[in-house]
Design a protein around this motif. Structure first.
Motif, mmCIF file in Angstrom:
data_model
loop_
_atom_site.group_PDB
_atom_site.id
_atom_site.type_symbol
_atom_site.label_atom_id
_atom_site.label_comp_id
_atom_site.label_asym_id
_atom_site.label_seq_id
_atom_site.Cartn_x
_atom_site.Cartn_y
_atom_site.Cartn_z
ATOM 1 N N LYS A 15 0.818 -1.213 0.000
ATOM 2 C CA LYS A 15 0.000 0.000 0.000
ATOM 3 C C LYS A 15 0.847 1.256 0.000
ATOM 4 C CE LYS A 15 -3.924 -1.444 2.524
ATOM 5 N NZ LYS A 15 -3.686 -1.559 3.943
ATOM 6 N N GLN A 16 1.841 1.285 0.827
ATOM 7 C CA GLN A 16 2.701 2.459 0.873
ATOM 8 C C GLN A 16 4.115 2.041 1.217
ATOM 9 O OE1 GLN A 16 2.128 6.741 2.488
ATOM 10 N NE2 GLN A 16 2.513 5.466 4.267
ATOM 11 N N GLN A 17 4.963 2.105 0.212
ATOM 12 C CA GLN A 17 6.343 1.708 0.428
ATOM 13 C C GLN A 17 7.226 2.947 0.402
ATOM 14 O OE1 GLN A 17 8.540 -0.008 -2.804
ATOM 15 N NE2 GLN A 17 9.326 -1.660 -1.517
ATOM 16 N N ILE A 18 7.910 3.174 1.497
ATOM 17 C CA ILE A 18 8.781 4.346 1.559
ATOM 18 C C ILE A 18 10.221 3.888 1.726
ATOM 19 C CG2 ILE A 18 9.418 6.373 2.920
ATOM 20 C CD1 ILE A 18 6.555 6.947 3.380
ATOM 21 N N GLU A 19 11.065 4.329 0.810
ATOM 22 C CA GLU A 19 12.488 4.011 0.894
ATOM 23 C C GLU A 19 13.285 5.306 0.810
ATOM 24 O OE1 GLU A 19 12.290 -0.459 -1.126
ATOM 25 O OE2 GLU A 19 12.972 1.216 -2.335
ATOM 26 N N TRP A 20 14.218 5.473 1.708
ATOM 27 C CA TRP A 20 14.969 6.729 1.750
ATOM 28 C C TRP A 20 16.132 6.725 0.771
ATOM 29 C CZ3 TRP A 20 15.407 7.477 7.801
ATOM 30 C CH2 TRP A 20 14.120 7.792 8.294
ATOM 31 N N ILE A 21 16.645 5.523 0.462
ATOM 32 C CA ILE A 21 17.766 5.450 -0.470
ATOM 33 C C ILE A 21 17.228 5.023 -1.835
ATOM 34 C CG2 ILE A 21 19.989 4.373 -0.972
ATOM 35 C CD1 ILE A 21 20.293 3.799 1.988
ATOM 36 N N ARG A 22 17.726 5.653 -2.861
ATOM 37 C CA ARG A 22 17.298 5.363 -4.219
ATOM 38 C C ARG A 22 18.552 4.983 -4.989
ATOM 39 N NH1 ARG A 22 12.796 8.042 -6.705
ATOM 40 N NH2 ARG A 22 12.634 9.358 -4.876
ATOM 41 N N VAL A 23 18.592 3.777 -5.525
ATOM 42 C CA VAL A 23 19.771 3.392 -6.286
ATOM 43 C C VAL A 23 19.469 3.576 -7.768
ATOM 44 C CG1 VAL A 23 21.473 1.604 -6.755
ATOM 45 C CG2 VAL A 23 20.371 1.696 -4.525
ATOM 46 N N MET A 24 20.217 4.425 -8.421
ATOM 47 C CA MET A 24 20.042 4.642 -9.849
ATOM 48 C C MET A 24 21.002 3.743 -10.604
ATOM 49 S SD MET A 24 17.775 6.904 -9.608
ATOM 50 C CE MET A 24 17.502 7.510 -11.242
ATOM 51 N N ARG A 25 20.497 3.180 -11.686
ATOM 52 C CA ARG A 25 21.352 2.361 -12.542
ATOM 53 C C ARG A 25 21.662 3.182 -13.787
ATOM 54 N NH1 ARG A 25 20.313 -0.902 -17.101
ATOM 55 N NH2 ARG A 25 21.538 -2.810 -17.203
ATOM 56 N N LEU A 26 22.923 3.266 -14.123
ATOM 57 C CA LEU A 26 23.330 4.008 -15.302
ATOM 58 C C LEU A 26 23.950 3.021 -16.277
ATOM 59 C CD1 LEU A 26 24.951 7.022 -13.434
ATOM 60 C CD2 LEU A 26 22.629 6.811 -14.230
ATOM 61 N N GLU A 27 23.463 3.081 -17.498
ATOM 62 C CA GLU A 27 23.855 2.075 -18.474
ATOM 63 C C GLU A 27 25.020 2.560 -19.327
ATOM 64 O OE1 GLU A 27 20.729 0.900 -21.238
ATOM 65 O OE2 GLU A 27 20.185 -0.526 -19.670
ATOM 66 N N LYS A 28 25.889 1.624 -19.626
ATOM 67 C CA LYS A 28 26.950 1.996 -20.550
ATOM 68 C C LYS A 28 26.489 1.674 -21.961
ATOM 69 C CE LYS A 28 30.303 0.954 -17.031
ATOM 70 N NZ LYS A 28 31.333 0.051 -16.571
ATOM 71 N N GLY A 29 26.927 2.406 -22.892
ATOM 72 C CA GLY A 29 26.512 2.185 -24.276
ATOM 73 C C GLY A 29 27.261 1.044 -24.922
ATOM 74 N N LYS A 30 26.850 0.733 -26.142
ATOM 75 C CA LYS A 30 27.563 -0.271 -26.933
ATOM 76 C C LYS A 30 28.320 0.445 -28.035
ATOM 77 C CE LYS A 30 24.498 -3.296 -28.147
ATOM 78 N NZ LYS A 30 23.683 -4.440 -28.540
ATOM 79 N N PHE A 31 29.412 -0.131 -28.413
ATOM 80 C CA PHE A 31 30.209 0.516 -29.451
ATOM 81 C C PHE A 31 30.439 -0.451 -30.602
ATOM 82 C CE2 PHE A 31 31.224 2.592 -25.510
ATOM 83 C CZ PHE A 31 31.283 3.937 -25.842
ATOM 84 N N SER A 32 29.382 -0.925 -31.237
ATOM 85 C CA SER A 32 29.606 -1.854 -32.339
ATOM 86 C C SER A 32 29.456 -1.118 -33.661
ATOM 87 C CB SER A 32 28.621 -3.014 -32.265
ATOM 88 O OG SER A 32 27.325 -2.559 -32.541
ATOM 89 N N GLU A 33 30.102 -1.682 -34.677
ATOM 90 C CA GLU A 33 30.026 -1.108 -36.026
ATOM 91 C C GLU A 33 28.569 -0.973 -36.445
ATOM 92 O OE1 GLU A 33 31.841 0.220 -38.474
ATOM 93 O OE2 GLU A 33 33.458 0.308 -37.000
ATOM 94 N N GLU A 34 27.810 -2.054 -36.167
ATOM 95 C CA GLU A 34 26.422 -2.102 -36.594
ATOM 96 C C GLU A 34 25.645 -0.937 -35.993
ATOM 97 O OE1 GLU A 34 22.795 -5.172 -36.117
ATOM 98 O OE2 GLU A 34 24.814 -5.950 -35.718
ATOM 99 N N ASP A 35 25.871 -0.717 -34.695
ATOM 100 C CA ASP A 35 25.197 0.368 -34.007
ATOM 101 C C ASP A 35 25.524 1.714 -34.633
ATOM 102 O OD1 ASP A 35 23.819 -1.035 -32.251
ATOM 103 O OD2 ASP A 35 24.890 -0.376 -30.451
ATOM 104 N N ARG A 36 26.760 1.842 -35.009
ATOM 105 C CA ARG A 36 27.190 3.137 -35.550
ATOM 106 C C ARG A 36 26.319 3.561 -36.722
ATOM 107 N NH1 ARG A 36 32.636 5.180 -35.662
ATOM 108 N NH2 ARG A 36 32.322 5.360 -37.895
ATOM 109 N N ASP A 37 25.979 2.556 -37.547
ATOM 110 C CA ASP A 37 25.275 2.928 -38.762
ATOM 111 C C ASP A 37 23.765 2.792 -38.656
ATOM 112 O OD1 ASP A 37 27.692 3.514 -39.859
ATOM 113 O OD2 ASP A 37 28.012 1.453 -40.537
ATOM 114 N N ASN A 38 23.298 1.869 -37.832
ATOM 115 C CA ASN A 38 21.869 1.595 -37.829
ATOM 116 C C ASN A 38 21.096 2.317 -36.746
ATOM 117 O OD1 ASN A 38 22.270 -0.058 -39.966
ATOM 118 N ND2 ASN A 38 22.593 -1.866 -38.690
ATOM 119 N N SER A 39 21.776 2.729 -35.736
ATOM 120 C CA SER A 39 21.046 3.471 -34.726
ATOM 121 C C SER A 39 22.000 4.456 -34.086
ATOM 122 C CB SER A 39 20.484 2.529 -33.664
ATOM 123 O OG SER A 39 21.548 1.918 -32.975
ATOM 124 N N GLY A 40 21.444 5.422 -33.496
ATOM 125 C CA GLY A 40 22.293 6.411 -32.855
ATOM 126 C C GLY A 40 21.599 6.942 -31.635
#
Lengths: 346, 267
Positions: free
Chosen positions: A133-158
């Motif tokens: 019903k009510q969940q209170i948490e004082w600490i918030r853990v953020m996840r930060l993603e690292k990108g991918k560096f593939s040839e395919e990605d370079r051309d097909n998405s950005g």
């Protein structure tokens, strides 16, 4: 980093708008509620904490203005009420700040594995509301993603593809580390290979914006640098929630759900004592522990030892050694809030 | 040589089989088993220390320790350290590793039954060689996942006294003080550890207050600091559950679609 902070900022300015818009209406409701505490006794589904709040508790002074006798009385009332409610001997401490101590916190962002053990330990220690019903948490853990560096990605998405903004040059190439904060991430195992983690909680600012905006001055900075809240004087206006750039404050929208068996009976008046509906709460560096010399719950459970707390005025403390020898930064230093919560790298 | 290699595993197995195994099975009845930093290798048994107070509280989802009722439960003095540091003037304690290693009575029998110099002769040098024993601990001795093939068992373990580790001079070091061993090669981390920055301490933060120091092997597996392709000294753990979504938030799509698949449509 910047995109995550911006997002957070958007969130905050939104929250600020909401709280301003709702301020009069909601503040009216809550202060009325606290004045008519007795009326609460008649509400159809009386929930535990609010039901038992006595007249005396409602009309007591702001904690900072109480004489020693008044404090003693207030605490006696609470001890009695809590002990009855939770069926065990509950302590409510009023341990004052220790002379010559200014608390500082340092978190090794390189070590954090995003396991959220600190989040749950904090809840166990600090008597937050839990359950669906009510969940209170004082600490918030953020996840930060690292990108991918593939040839395919370079051309097909950005990135950022669907923003439609091109800054010229190679806008449609992957930008590498993406740094969008993810709060609700789920993972089989942590740390994941392509992510790192950034926990956030109250930064105990030296110039806390939340304190500046509080219309009833129920939240203030104590001499050891901990920003505290006298829950009894909180009118639930939530201005502080809007003012906090670190997303650190939480509001009890409903009656807190704290099972008696799990309740931590070792409490502090300005810290982890059970809260009522309609008040704001946040991390206090485990004031009930730290003022007695004990490390916080989150420091003690972190399986990788990423969390450090110590006295900023003591040059031999681990936190001071970190400030002296490691690469350190604070979040949103540009806001001149002077957090005493530092992030560092090996 | 050949004969003991064939015989030793059998012998070892029979000794192990005879010893009681407190880690699993009946032990659970006495109270929950939780772990600190290394899953299965930093176990704590939950029990009452005062009426209504347990030594630890455990996470119901992952079994990780969430709370210390007594941060010094089951600790021993850290012992003399060769350097001047904070803890020289305050009480420093550690959780001994020996009981953890001895959970299958391995430590109790190792010097007596196997590494007694006759049954398993003491090695003449410390050159790497294939091993048939201890595959549960080091699956392939020639591919030790620590030190990129530049170090060997006997850089850490005492050649004759197998219940001990060794320092820089070959002196015996207790398993309870692995920092002396690790510090000889990882000087910088060791210094940081002594300053209370690397690793972890619990108990009293204040100057002169009693502290429990985590030793290196409470977090690191000395036989695998590579942990697969992640190449990290710390083994992965199960995370605690994500926060419950706030009212009105149906899913977390707004958070997804970044990074891994660039340019997802859910910004």
């Amino acid at each position: 980093m910047s995109s995550q902070i911006n997002k957070q900022n958007n969130h905050n300015s939104r929250a600020k708008d909401v709280s301003r818009r709702d301020f009069l209406r909601k503040a009216g409701t809550y202060s009325a509620a606290s004045l008519t505490g007795a009326a609460m006794l008649l509400s159809p589904r009386p929930a535990r904490a609010t039901k038992n709040v006595t007249w005396a508790e409602h009309f007591q002074k702001n904690y900072r203005l109480m004489t020693d006798e008044e404090k003693e009385e207030a605490i006696e009332r609470l001890v009695k009420r809590y002990s009855e409610e939770f069926g065990k001997k509950v302590n409510v401490n009023d341990t004052p700040a220790i002379d010559g101590v200014l608390f500082g916190y340092a978190l090794n962002i390189q070590k954090c594995i995003g396991c959220r053990r600190c989040v749950k330990a904090c809840v166990a220690e600090n008597n937050q509301s839990r359950g669906d019903k009510q969940q209170i948490e004082w600490i918030r853990v953020m996840r930060l993603e690292k990108g991918k560096f593939s040839e395919e990605d370079r051309d097909n998405s950005g990135y950022p593809q669907d923003f439609g903004i091109q800054v010229g040059g190679n806008a449609y190439k992957p930008a590498g580390v993406v740094l969008e904060g993810q709060h609700y991430y789920e993972a089989d195992k942590v740390p994941e290979k392509d992510a790192f983690y950034l926990p956030m909680q109250c930064m105990q600012c030296e110039k806390p914006p939340c304190v500046k905006v509080c219309p009833v001055r129920t939240t203030y900075r104590d001499p050891d640098g901990i920003v505290v809240i006298d829950y009894n004087w909180c009118i639930g206006c939530r201005m502080c929630i809007g003012a906090c750039p670190y997303w650190a404050r939480r509001f009890n929208w409903g009656e807190p759900d704290l099972p008696a068996a799990d309740m931590n009976p070792d409490t502090h008046y300005l810290g982890n004592r059970p809260r009522m509906k309609g008040v704001v709460e946040k991390c206090t560096f485990c004031i009930q522990r730290t003022r007695k010399g004990r490390w916080t719950g989150c420091v003690e459970v972190c399986p990788v030892g990423a969390r450090k707390l110590g006295n900023l005025l003591d040059p031999d403390s681990d936190v001071r050694k970190i400030l002296a020898t490691k690469k350190v930064f604070r979040l949103r230093a540009d806001l001149n809030t002077y957090p005493k919560f530092f992030y560092f790298m090996n | 040589m050949i004969s003991y290699r064939l015989f030793a595993p059998l012998m070892g197995l029979s000794l192990l089989a005879a010893s009681p195994n407190p880690v699993s099975g009946e032990a659970d009845l006495e109270g929950k088993q939780c772990f600190e930093s290394r899953k299965d290798l930093s176990q704590v048994q939950q029990r009452e220390i005062k009426p209504g107070v347990t030594n630890i509280k455990c996470s119901p989802t992952t079994g990780g320790v969430l709370y210390w009722g007594d941060p010094f439960d089951g600790t021993i003095p850290m012992g003399d350290m060769p350097v001047e540091a904070d803890y020289s003037h305050e009480e420093a304690v550690v959780k001994p590793r020996e009981p953890q290693i001895d959970r299958n009575k391995l430590l109790t029998i190792c010097s007596m039954a196997c590494h007694n110099g006759e049954y398993v002769p003491y090695p003449e040098n410390k050159l790497a060689r294939p091993l048939t024993m201890h595959k549960d601990i080091v699956p392939d001795a020639m591919q030790l996942k620590h030190g990129k093939q530049a170090i060997w068992c006997l850089d850490c373990h005492h050649a004759a006294t197998r219940t001990k580790l060794i320092d820089n001079y070959g002196n015996e070091v207790s398993f309870n003080q692995p920092q002396i061993l690790c510090g000889k090669c990882h000087g910088q981390v060791y210094r940081s550890w002594r300053d209370g920055i690397h690793g972890k301490r619990i108990g009293m933060w204040d100057k002169g207050g009693k502290k429990r120091w985590w030793v290196c092997t409470e977090c690191h597996n000395p036989h695998d600091v590579q942990q697969g392709e992640r190449n990290s000294g710390f083994a992965q753990l199960d995370p605690e559950p994500a926060p419950i979504l706030p009212k009105g938030m149906l899913n977390t799509d707004h958070e997804r679609g970044h990074g891994q698949d660039h340019g997802g449509t859910t910004h």
